[in-house]
Design a protein around this motif. Structure first.
Motif, PDB file in Angstrom:
ATOM      1  N   GLU A   1      44.208  33.013  37.077  1.00 44.23           N
ATOM      2  CA  GLU A   1      43.676  33.324  38.406  1.00 44.23           C
ATOM      3  C   GLU A   1      42.152  33.412  38.404  1.00 44.23           C
ATOM      4  O   GLU A   1      41.505  33.048  39.377  1.00 44.23           O
ATOM      5  CB  GLU A   1      44.286  34.632  38.907  1.00 44.23           C
ATOM      6  CG  GLU A   1      45.781  34.511  39.225  1.00 44.23           C
ATOM      7  CD  GLU A   1      46.440  35.840  39.535  1.00 44.23           C
ATOM      8  OE1 GLU A   1      45.808  36.889  39.263  1.00 44.23           O
ATOM      9  OE2 GLU A   1      47.588  35.836  40.027  1.00 44.23           O
ATOM     10  N   THR A   2      41.567  33.913  37.307  1.00 43.44           N
ATOM     11  CA  THR A   2      40.104  34.054  37.246  1.00 43.44           C
ATOM     12  C   THR A   2      39.427  32.825  36.667  1.00 43.44           C
ATOM     13  O   THR A   2      38.285  32.526  37.008  1.00 43.44           O
ATOM     14  CB  THR A   2      39.719  35.270  36.389  1.00 43.44           C
ATOM     15  OG1 THR A   2      40.216  35.076  35.056  1.00 43.44           O
ATOM     16  CG2 THR A   2      40.305  36.554  36.962  1.00 43.44           C
TER      17      THR A   2
ATOM     18  N   ARG B   1      54.665  33.524  36.411  1.00 47.60           N
ATOM     19  CA  ARG B   1      54.772  34.450  37.546  1.00 47.60           C
ATOM     20  C   ARG B   1      56.230  34.751  37.856  1.00 47.60           C
ATOM     21  O   ARG B   1      56.592  35.890  38.173  1.00 47.60           O
ATOM     22  CB  ARG B   1      54.072  33.848  38.764  1.00 47.60           C
ATOM     23  CG  ARG B   1      52.547  33.916  38.708  1.00 47.60           C
ATOM     24  CD  ARG B   1      51.938  33.184  39.874  1.00 47.60           C
ATOM     25  NE  ARG B   1      50.480  33.365  39.924  1.00 47.60           N
ATOM     26  CZ  ARG B   1      49.649  32.458  40.399  1.00 47.60           C
ATOM     27  NH1 ARG B   1      50.116  31.298  40.883  1.00 47.60           N
ATOM     28  NH2 ARG B   1      48.344  32.692  40.414  1.00 47.60           N
TER      29      ARG B   1
END
Length: 295
Positions: A14-15, A69
């Motif tokens: 995500e980063t 996820r």
């Protein structure tokens, strides 16, 4: 592969930056880098492209993060289901819902449900339809209240109610005195609309196509109150749900019901067809289905 390292990988994905991800996780950069190396070794291929000291998920990484996820969501769901079986009056429901349902429907249903089940908590997410359905499919939401009905076979859908769509016009507009209009009556008017692919925008696009309108869109918003504010300021007209009796409406905006066949928005519950709902989630969905307004 430990669950903790699976979570580290998701944060890193995500980063896309080792320093930022390590700081967010509260671990050292070398620890995170070693974990990523082990992760990629087990995957058999690099999961990121290294570009100017940053990471970019490659196609293999996008596949991996989707399943990571799901795995984390399944483990969280299992923990919650075990806790709920031990105490069926507790647990949490991860609920996603549309921005436009936040001013009356969702708060009212939550208030009524919490009166009956005060021990069940909620993790709430508010957003557009496409983000909501993505959260359901990836396991980050247990159930969602959305519109329109999502495409695809991976969902279970239950219609809760339908609401009429209307044309929002400034007070004093040439159409403001009409009891109802067809979309074609607004041909040539500038429009304020939601961005694509918001659910209401898809319905609006269909109404324009039905009446052969090629609209002049002067602004694309992300929330209905912004649309109505710009309508009140005279920027254009907009397609919005007809406000319900008792809900606050903008005094400078007149809502004229549309007569087009497709000028209705169905609101419903959606959840992953292949995921067994936790007891709190099942209890909440049953409550909503049984208390659906009749329209």
């Amino acid at each position: 592969m430990h669950l903790e390292e699976l979570q580290w990988f998701v944060v890193l994905a995500e980063t896309e930056h080792v320093t930022e991800a390590a700081a967010e996780l509260g671990i050292s950069q070398p620890t995170l880098s070693r974990a990523l190396a082990r992760f990629e070794e087990q995957a058999g291929t690099p999961l990121f492209d290294r570009v100017n000291r940053r990471l970019r998920l490659n196609p293999y990484g996008r596949i991996m993060v989707e399943h990571a996820r799901r795995s984390l969501a399944e483990m969280q769901s299992a923990t919650e289901r075990i806790a709920a079986l031990r105490d069926p009056d507790t647990g949490r429901v991860r609920l996603a819902f549309l921005h436009s349902l936040a001013n009356w429907y969702v708060p009212e249903q939550l208030r009524r449900f919490r009166e009956a089940a005060p021990g069940i908590g909620f993790d709430l997410f508010q957003g557009p339809a496409h983000e909501i359905t993505e959260r359901v499919l990836t396991g980050r939401a247990d159930v969602a209240i959305t519109s329109p009905r999502p495409a695809g076979s991976g969902f279970t859908w239950h219609r809760l109610y339908a609401e009429r769509l209307c044309l929002a016009v400034p007070r004093g507009h040439r159409l403001a005195s009409r009891a109802r209009v067809r979309m074609s009556a607004a041909a040539g008017e500038p429009f304020v609309a939601l961005e694509q692919p918001f659910g209401l925008r898809l319905l609006t696009d269909a109404l324009w196509a039905e009446d052969g309108i090629e609209p002049e869109i002067v602004f694309e918003a992300t929330e209905i109150p912004t649309m109505e504010g710009l309508v009140a300021a005279g920027f254009g007209v907009a397609v919005v749900p007809l406000p319900r009796e008792g809900t606050e409406a903008t005094a400078k905006v007149v809502h004229v019901p549309l007569t087009n066949v497709g000028a209705r928005r169905e609101v419903g519950l959606v959840w992953d067809r292949d995921r067994t709902p936790s007891p709190p989630t099942e209890r909440f969905t049953i409550f909503l289905r049984e208390s659906s307004p009749q329209q």
